[in-house]
Design an enzyme around this catalytic site. Structure first.
Site, PDB file in Angstrom:
ATOM      1  N   ARG A 104       0.881  -1.179   0.000  1.00  0.00           N
ATOM      2  CA  ARG A 104       0.000   0.000   0.000  1.00  0.00           C
ATOM      3  C   ARG A 104       0.910   1.218   0.000  1.00  0.00           C
ATOM      4  O   ARG A 104       1.687   1.427   0.936  1.00  0.00           O
ATOM      5  CB  ARG A 104      -0.921   0.004   1.219  1.00  0.00           C
ATOM      6  CG  ARG A 104      -1.641   1.325   1.387  1.00  0.00           C
ATOM      7  CD  ARG A 104      -2.760   1.292   2.400  1.00  0.00           C
ATOM      8  NE  ARG A 104      -3.926   0.612   1.862  1.00  0.00           N
ATOM      9  CZ  ARG A 104      -5.158   0.716   2.370  1.00  0.00           C
ATOM     10  NH1 ARG A 104      -5.385   1.466   3.420  1.00  0.00           N
ATOM     11  NH2 ARG A 104      -6.165   0.065   1.816  1.00  0.00           N
ATOM     12  N   HIS A 131      -7.219   0.840  -6.486  1.00  0.00           N
ATOM     13  CA  HIS A 131      -7.449  -0.021  -5.315  1.00  0.00           C
ATOM     14  C   HIS A 131      -8.171  -1.300  -5.782  1.00  0.00           C
ATOM     15  O   HIS A 131      -9.341  -1.518  -5.460  1.00  0.00           O
ATOM     16  CB  HIS A 131      -8.289   0.747  -4.285  1.00  0.00           C
ATOM     17  CG  HIS A 131      -8.322   0.128  -2.930  1.00  0.00           C
ATOM     18  ND1 HIS A 131      -7.545  -0.954  -2.563  1.00  0.00           N
ATOM     19  CD2 HIS A 131      -9.061   0.438  -1.823  1.00  0.00           C
ATOM     20  CE1 HIS A 131      -7.800  -1.260  -1.296  1.00  0.00           C
ATOM     21  NE2 HIS A 131      -8.711  -0.439  -0.830  1.00  0.00           N
ATOM     22  N   GLN A 134     -10.176  -3.875  -3.436  1.00  0.00           N
ATOM     23  CA  GLN A 134     -11.493  -3.428  -2.986  1.00  0.00           C
ATOM     24  C   GLN A 134     -12.573  -3.796  -4.006  1.00  0.00           C
ATOM     25  O   GLN A 134     -13.666  -4.227  -3.653  1.00  0.00           O
ATOM     26  CB  GLN A 134     -11.476  -1.909  -2.764  1.00  0.00           C
ATOM     27  CG  GLN A 134     -12.800  -1.360  -2.277  1.00  0.00           C
ATOM     28  CD  GLN A 134     -13.169  -1.820  -0.877  1.00  0.00           C
ATOM     29  OE1 GLN A 134     -12.362  -1.722   0.035  1.00  0.00           O
ATOM     30  NE2 GLN A 134     -14.384  -2.330  -0.700  1.00  0.00           N
ATOM     31  N   ASP A 219     -17.006   7.608  -1.790  1.00  0.00           N
ATOM     32  CA  ASP A 219     -15.786   7.418  -1.002  1.00  0.00           C
ATOM     33  C   ASP A 219     -15.459   8.769  -0.370  1.00  0.00           C
ATOM     34  O   ASP A 219     -16.055   9.797  -0.736  1.00  0.00           O
ATOM     35  CB  ASP A 219     -14.657   6.948  -1.953  1.00  0.00           C
ATOM     36  CG  ASP A 219     -13.362   6.598  -1.223  1.00  0.00           C
ATOM     37  OD1 ASP A 219     -13.386   6.422   0.010  1.00  0.00           O
ATOM     38  OD2 ASP A 219     -12.314   6.506  -1.903  1.00  0.00           O
ATOM     39  N   CYS A 259     -16.302   1.968   0.241  1.00  0.00           N
ATOM     40  CA  CYS A 259     -15.201   1.073   0.589  1.00  0.00           C
ATOM     41  C   CYS A 259     -14.810   1.168   2.064  1.00  0.00           C
ATOM     42  O   CYS A 259     -14.174   0.264   2.590  1.00  0.00           O
ATOM     43  CB  CYS A 259     -13.991   1.341  -0.312  1.00  0.00           C
ATOM     44  SG  CYS A 259     -13.284   2.994  -0.098  1.00  0.00           S
ATOM     45  N   ARG A 287     -13.776  -8.423   1.747  1.00  0.00           N
ATOM     46  CA  ARG A 287     -12.340  -8.218   1.518  1.00  0.00           C
ATOM     47  C   ARG A 287     -11.595  -9.501   1.890  1.00  0.00           C
ATOM     48  O   ARG A 287     -10.660  -9.920   1.209  1.00  0.00           O
ATOM     49  CB  ARG A 287     -11.809  -7.043   2.354  1.00  0.00           C
ATOM     50  CG  ARG A 287     -12.347  -5.667   1.987  1.00  0.00           C
ATOM     51  CD  ARG A 287     -11.927  -5.231   0.606  1.00  0.00           C
ATOM     52  NE  ARG A 287     -10.480  -5.203   0.462  1.00  0.00           N
ATOM     53  CZ  ARG A 287      -9.673  -4.213   0.871  1.00  0.00           C
ATOM     54  NH1 ARG A 287     -10.196  -3.131   1.416  1.00  0.00           N
ATOM     55  NH2 ARG A 287      -8.363  -4.283   0.679  1.00  0.00           N
TER      56      ARG A 287
HETATM   57  N1  NVA Z   1      -9.758   6.924  -1.512  1.00  0.00           N
HETATM   58  C1  NVA Z   1      -9.423   6.458  -0.179  1.00  0.00           C
HETATM   59  C2  NVA Z   1      -9.692   4.980  -0.065  1.00  0.00           C
HETATM   60  C3  NVA Z   1      -9.406   4.408   1.299  1.00  0.00           C
HETATM   61  C4  NVA Z   1      -9.629   2.922   1.361  1.00  0.00           C
HETATM   62  C5  NVA Z   1      -7.956   6.764   0.102  1.00  0.00           C
HETATM   63  O1  NVA Z   1      -7.127   6.569  -0.793  1.00  0.00           O
HETATM   64  O2  NVA Z   1      -7.651   7.211   1.204  1.00  0.00           O
HETATM   65  N1   CP Z   2     -11.284  -0.010   2.241  1.00  0.00           N
HETATM   66  C1   CP Z   2     -10.024  -0.101   2.706  1.00  0.00           C
HETATM   67  O1   CP Z   2      -9.075  -0.369   1.964  1.00  0.00           O
HETATM   68  O2   CP Z   2      -9.917   0.057   4.045  1.00  0.00           O
HETATM   69  P1   CP Z   2      -8.556   0.228   4.875  1.00  0.00           P
HETATM   70  O3   CP Z   2      -7.972   1.563   4.524  1.00  0.00           O
HETATM   71  O4   CP Z   2      -9.005   0.151   6.315  1.00  0.00           O
HETATM   72  O5   CP Z   2      -7.629  -0.887   4.519  1.00  0.00           O
END
Ligand code: NVA
Ligand code: CP
Length: 301
Positions: A104, A131, A134, A219, A259, A287
């Protein structure tokens, strides 16, 4: 033999994605029945988190344990990656010890570099661009509740962010129409839009986007890394809150997805989180099952 990576939904064929989703449903059922299934005994997934996570971390970690393997959590704070060790070197070293690596991170190009130097599968656990894990869970959730998403109309309301970009790829791979409603200046990446052609349209009015839709997604308005912009975005995105009233304009079988984590009172109203049309908790649970199917696909011959 070439190593399979999962950096985006485009790394799989449409048929592979459909069978991954179906396998997620099977693994969920085996798990519910208490069946022990450990094809990944002695296999290790390294997980590099340069951003926070609850769902991604716990689902990969729990999933690896349930499949008989192990997951190792690596934070740049405690590893040499955070002190400037080149990605190429880290990729060579970690992939000589582990069976797969989940990352990540911010810059999607870092994932691609890591994958280029890795001798084991690399999984995108979220980048600034995409992502895909997800979306596996989301597509599994839609299939469980409503059957095939092929030919349906999906609406995205809010920021044209990494999740929105991934929905564009999902529209191509799962064959649905996607309407994106976002404020001017917050459109999704034009590179993904160009690939998707006329199955994806961008508009400004959320009502127009959701009319007759079978699935509505949103989101957070400020993603991880955009904390400085949060206040300005709050004002700009205010007309884009998803509420039960907005869902009333959609198809009567519409589902709502997010998500998570959610900011109640911002991109989603509190009531909608608990509305019967909301499937956000199923998405989160899936997930686990969808990613078990993914690591099985990548690691079990
Ligand atoms: N768009 C959000 C998704 C989190 C799972 C982010 O990147 O923070
Ligand atoms: N939706 C998602 O990826 O959640 P986290 O940021 O908690 O991993």
């Amino acid at each position: 033999m070439t190593v399979r990576h999962f950096l985006s939904l485009m790394d799989c064929t449409q048929a592979e994605l459909i069978s991954l989703i179906k396998r997620g449903i099977e693994l969920k059922s085996l798990h519910a029945q208490g069946v022990i299934y450990e094809p990944l005994k002695n296999r290790v997934l390294a997980m590099i988190f340069e951003k926070a996570s609850t769902r991604t971390r716990v689902s990969f970690e729990a999933g690896m344990i349930q499949l008989g393997g192990q997951a190792i959590f690596l934070s740049p704070r405690d590893t040499q990656l955070g002190r400037g060790e080149p990605i190429e070197d880290s990729a060579r070293v970690l992939s000589s010890m582990c069976d797969a690596v989940m990352i990540r991170t911010f810059d999607h190009a870092d994932l691609e570099t890591f994958a280029q130097y890795s001798r084991v599968p690399v999984i995108n656990g979220l980048s600034d661009d995409l992502h895909p894990c997800q979306l596996l869970a989301d597509m599994q959730t839609y299939l469980e509740h409503r059957g095939s998403i092929q030919g349906k109309t999906v609406a995205w309301v809010g920021d044209g962010n990494n999740m929105c970009n991934t929905f564009i790829q999902a529209a191509m791979q799962f064959d649905f129409q996607l309407r994106i409603a976002c404020p001017e200046g917050y459109d999704p990446d034009p590179q993904f839009l160009a690939q998707a052609g006329d199955r994806v349209s961008v508009m400004r009015d959320p009502k127009e986007a959701v009319r007759g839709a079978h699935l509505i997604n949103t989101d957070v308005w400020a993603s991880m890394g955009q904390e400085d912009e949060a206040e300005a975005r709050l004002k700009r995105f205010a007309p884009y809150q998803v509420t039960p009233a907005l869902l009333d304009l959609a198809d009567e079988q519409v589902l709502f997805m997010h998500c998570l984590p959610a900011h109640r009172g911002e991109e989603v109203s509190s009531e909608l989180m608990e509305d019967p049309r909301s499937v956000v908790w199923d998405q989160a649970e899936n997930r686990l099952h969808a990613q078990k199917a993914l690591v099985e696909f990548l690691l079990v011959e």
